[in-house]
Design a protein around this motif. Structure first.
Motif, PDB file in Angstrom:
ATOM      1  N   LEU A 111       0.832  -1.214   0.000  1.00  0.00           N
ATOM      2  CA  LEU A 111       0.000   0.000   0.000  1.00  0.00           C
ATOM      3  C   LEU A 111       0.865   1.263   0.000  1.00  0.00           C
ATOM      4  CD1 LEU A 111      -2.773   1.364   0.261  1.00  0.00           C
ATOM      5  CD2 LEU A 111      -2.632   1.007   2.736  1.00  0.00           C
ATOM      6  N   LEU A 131      -9.627   3.403   0.712  1.00  0.00           N
ATOM      7  CA  LEU A 131      -9.490   2.022   0.244  1.00  0.00           C
ATOM      8  C   LEU A 131     -10.911   1.521  -0.040  1.00  0.00           C
ATOM      9  CD1 LEU A 131      -6.864   0.593   2.808  1.00  0.00           C
ATOM     10  CD2 LEU A 131      -6.497   2.041   0.810  1.00  0.00           C
ATOM     11  N   ASP A 134     -13.093  -0.983   2.027  1.00  0.00           N
ATOM     12  CA  ASP A 134     -13.747  -0.574   3.269  1.00  0.00           C
ATOM     13  C   ASP A 134     -14.920   0.332   2.910  1.00  0.00           C
ATOM     14  OD1 ASP A 134     -12.368  -1.876   5.305  1.00  0.00           O
ATOM     15  OD2 ASP A 134     -10.769  -0.397   5.320  1.00  0.00           O
ATOM     16  N   TYR A 171      -4.649  -5.403  10.832  1.00  0.00           N
ATOM     17  CA  TYR A 171      -4.791  -3.949  10.674  1.00  0.00           C
ATOM     18  C   TYR A 171      -3.548  -3.181  11.108  1.00  0.00           C
ATOM     19  CZ  TYR A 171      -9.742  -5.226  10.590  1.00  0.00           C
ATOM     20  OH  TYR A 171     -10.945  -5.804  10.282  1.00  0.00           O
ATOM     21  N   GLY A 172      -3.557  -1.881  10.751  1.00  0.00           N
ATOM     22  CA  GLY A 172      -2.622  -0.944  11.362  1.00  0.00           C
ATOM     23  C   GLY A 172      -3.193  -0.578  12.721  1.00  0.00           C
ATOM     24  N   GLU A 191       2.000  -1.935  12.045  1.00  0.00           N
ATOM     25  CA  GLU A 191       1.222  -2.632  11.023  1.00  0.00           C
ATOM     26  C   GLU A 191       1.071  -4.114  11.392  1.00  0.00           C
ATOM     27  OE1 GLU A 191      -0.560  -1.533   8.670  1.00  0.00           O
ATOM     28  OE2 GLU A 191      -0.890  -3.242   7.351  1.00  0.00           O
ATOM     29  N   LYS A 192      -0.143  -4.558  11.478  1.00  0.00           N
ATOM     30  CA  LYS A 192      -0.501  -5.956  11.698  1.00  0.00           C
ATOM     31  C   LYS A 192       0.276  -6.655  12.822  1.00  0.00           C
ATOM     32  CE  LYS A 192      -2.410  -6.563   7.088  1.00  0.00           C
ATOM     33  NZ  LYS A 192      -2.086  -5.452   6.235  1.00  0.00           N
ATOM     34  N   ILE A 204      -6.807   1.070  12.322  1.00  0.00           N
ATOM     35  CA  ILE A 204      -7.046   2.006  11.215  1.00  0.00           C
ATOM     36  C   ILE A 204      -7.960   1.314  10.208  1.00  0.00           C
ATOM     37  CG2 ILE A 204      -5.954   3.327   9.370  1.00  0.00           C
ATOM     38  CD1 ILE A 204      -3.332   3.176  10.926  1.00  0.00           C
ATOM     39  N   ILE A 205      -8.996   2.008   9.767  1.00  0.00           N
ATOM     40  CA  ILE A 205      -9.748   1.494   8.626  1.00  0.00           C
ATOM     41  C   ILE A 205      -9.279   2.269   7.381  1.00  0.00           C
ATOM     42  CG2 ILE A 205     -11.716   0.861  10.075  1.00  0.00           C
ATOM     43  CD1 ILE A 205     -13.119   3.250   8.299  1.00  0.00           C
ATOM     44  N   GLY A 206      -9.780   1.891   6.240  1.00  0.00           N
ATOM     45  CA  GLY A 206      -9.227   2.433   4.986  1.00  0.00           C
ATOM     46  C   GLY A 206      -9.617   3.856   4.643  1.00  0.00           C
ATOM     47  N   TYR A 208      -7.963   7.859   5.276  1.00  0.00           N
ATOM     48  CA  TYR A 208      -6.869   8.641   5.823  1.00  0.00           C
ATOM     49  C   TYR A 208      -6.919  10.060   5.251  1.00  0.00           C
ATOM     50  CZ  TYR A 208      -4.774   3.831   5.752  1.00  0.00           C
ATOM     51  OH  TYR A 208      -4.528   2.488   5.868  1.00  0.00           O
ATOM     52  N   GLN A 230       5.024  -0.498   3.656  1.00  0.00           N
ATOM     53  CA  GLN A 230       3.785  -0.246   4.396  1.00  0.00           C
ATOM     54  C   GLN A 230       3.545   1.244   4.610  1.00  0.00           C
ATOM     55  OE1 GLN A 230       1.544  -2.357   4.969  1.00  0.00           O
ATOM     56  NE2 GLN A 230       2.537  -4.363   4.874  1.00  0.00           N
ATOM     57  N   THR A 232       1.610   2.382   6.851  1.00  0.00           N
ATOM     58  CA  THR A 232       1.614   2.569   8.311  1.00  0.00           C
ATOM     59  C   THR A 232       3.008   2.932   8.821  1.00  0.00           C
ATOM     60  OG1 THR A 232      -0.189   0.997   8.483  1.00  0.00           O
ATOM     61  CG2 THR A 232       1.025   1.411  10.496  1.00  0.00           C
ATOM     62  N   ARG A 253     -18.562   0.242   9.521  1.00  0.00           N
ATOM     63  CA  ARG A 253     -17.651  -0.104   8.446  1.00  0.00           C
ATOM     64  C   ARG A 253     -17.838  -1.571   8.065  1.00  0.00           C
ATOM     65  NH1 ARG A 253     -12.891  -3.726   9.216  1.00  0.00           N
ATOM     66  NH2 ARG A 253     -11.550  -3.267   7.469  1.00  0.00           N
TER      67      ARG A 253
HETATM   68  C1  G1P Z   1      -4.450  -1.913   4.935  1.00  0.00           C
HETATM   69  C2  G1P Z   1      -3.485  -1.182   5.848  1.00  0.00           C
HETATM   70  C3  G1P Z   1      -3.872  -1.385   7.306  1.00  0.00           C
HETATM   71  C4  G1P Z   1      -5.310  -0.972   7.523  1.00  0.00           C
HETATM   72  C5  G1P Z   1      -6.241  -1.725   6.548  1.00  0.00           C
HETATM   73  C6  G1P Z   1      -7.663  -1.193   6.638  1.00  0.00           C
HETATM   74  O1  G1P Z   1      -4.264  -3.304   5.116  1.00  0.00           O
HETATM   75  O2  G1P Z   1      -2.165  -1.641   5.607  1.00  0.00           O
HETATM   76  O3  G1P Z   1      -3.017  -0.630   8.150  1.00  0.00           O
HETATM   77  O4  G1P Z   1      -5.692  -1.226   8.858  1.00  0.00           O
HETATM   78  O5  G1P Z   1      -5.801  -1.551   5.190  1.00  0.00           O
HETATM   79  O6  G1P Z   1      -8.527  -1.920   5.838  1.00  0.00           O
HETATM   80  P1  G1P Z   1      -4.801  -4.395   4.038  1.00  0.00           P
HETATM   81  O7  G1P Z   1      -6.263  -4.542   4.300  1.00  0.00           O
HETATM   82  O8  G1P Z   1      -4.506  -3.815   2.689  1.00  0.00           O
HETATM   83  O9  G1P Z   1      -4.033  -5.636   4.340  1.00  0.00           O
END
Ligand code: G1P
Length: 288
Positions: A111, A131, A134, A171-172, A191-192, A204-206, A208, A230, A232, A253
């Motif tokens: 990302l 994103l 989401d 998630y972040g 991150e994760k 964090i959701i998608g 920002y 990343q 994040t 969400r």
């Molecule tokens: C991404 C971000 C993550 C965030 C998430 C939200 O992860 O890297 O920090 O919490 O979106 O949907 P992914 O879903 O692409 O693995």
């Protein structure tokens, strides 16, 4: 403080969680009821005053951009058949000329790398990221809520929600400073993380709003979780340089990158539609 007018939509992901549906089709084109995911995201950004849109695309994603183009043959046919409601719907979808840009992310490097690919579009301006996986159902569009918080704090703001501790590795996750129940001061970002290592369960959701300084951190191309660049990690480096907050947004969400989340979104959004809700409620009785 510069006004928020730009948004970046990372849409290069392969959508492996939705195979075989996404073998020849972009996952962002999957509809919830009758609207593709990407359109929910673009509509949300427009409602928040965004005027310039950048899609970070990849191979096999042309339908996403075409979706926002004018379909002359289709419109002519609808006009000839006096399908005025459908025509009006297409008109609403039409974007102001020159408002959509695309850049390619040639390799799936994460990302953070996708956002870095949009650096020329971003320039020195603050920008939103949405994103499309989401999907947020809310009274005030989630991006508008973030824009309001950005105008209040003048720095970076990410939309956050509490998740079960067992899910922090998806998630972040925020390390939290002061917290007024709505705005949360961000002290750190991971991150994760594994549940046992997570500094909180605020994720964090998608959605920002970031300032352009994040690009410099991304350009180092440091690899993080999953050996990907990343976002994040780059955001974490901004803490202390600019105000950085998490916003507990109002709304629900749906993780539409996940099959169950996607199905739930179908039901929830259909139940919001007066033309569909009674029939949906009726058939649901057969399944409970
Ligand atoms: C991404 C971000 C993550 C965030 C998430 C939200 O992860 O890297 O920090 O919490 O979106 O949907 P992914 O879903 O692409 O693995």
């Amino acid at each position: 403080m510069k006004p928020l007018r730009k948004a970046v939509f990372p849409v290069a992901g392969l959508g492996t969680r939705f195979l075989p549906a996404t073998k020849a089709m972009a996952k962002e084109m999957l509809p919830v009821v009758d609207k593709p995911l990407i359109q929910y995201a673009v509509d949300e950004a427009r409602a928040a005053g965004i005027q310039q849109f950048c899609m970070v695309t990849g191979r096999g994603k042309t339908a996403i951009v075409e979706h926002f183009d004018i379909a002359y043959e289709l419109e002519a046919t609808l006009r000839a058949r006096s399908k005025n409601a459908e025509l009006a719907m297409l008109r609403e979808l039409q974007m102001p000329p020159g408002s959509i840009s695309t850049v390619r992310q040639q390799e799936p490097l994460g990302l953070g790398h996708a956002i870095w690919c949009a650096r020329a579009f971003i320039g020195d301006d603050p920008f939103a990221i949405l994103l499309p996986d989401d999907l947020v159902m809310s009274n005030v569009p989630c991006t508008q809520q973030l824009a309001d918080a950005y105008n209040e704090t003048g720095g970076c703001v990410v939309a956050v929600t509490e998740v079960p501790r067992a899910q922090t590795n998806r998630y972040g996750i925020l390390d939290i400073g002061s917290d007024d129940g709505r705005l949360v001061e961000v002290r750190g970002l991971v991150e994760k993380p594994k549940p046992e290592d997570a500094p909180s369960n605020l994720s964090i959701i998608g959605r920002y709003v970031l300032t352009s300084g994040v690009i410099e951190h991304l350009s180092r191309m440091e690899r993080g979780a999953g050996n990907e660049v990343q976002l994040t990690d780059a955001m974490a480096k901004m803490i202390g340089q600019v105000p950085f907050h998490g916003l507990r947004y109002e709304g629900r969400r749906f993780d539409c990158g996940d099959k169950i989340g996607f199905l739930e979104a179908q039901i929830a959004f259909a139940l919001k539609r007066p033309d569909m809700a009674p029939a949906v409620r009726e058939f649901l009785k057969h399944y409970t």
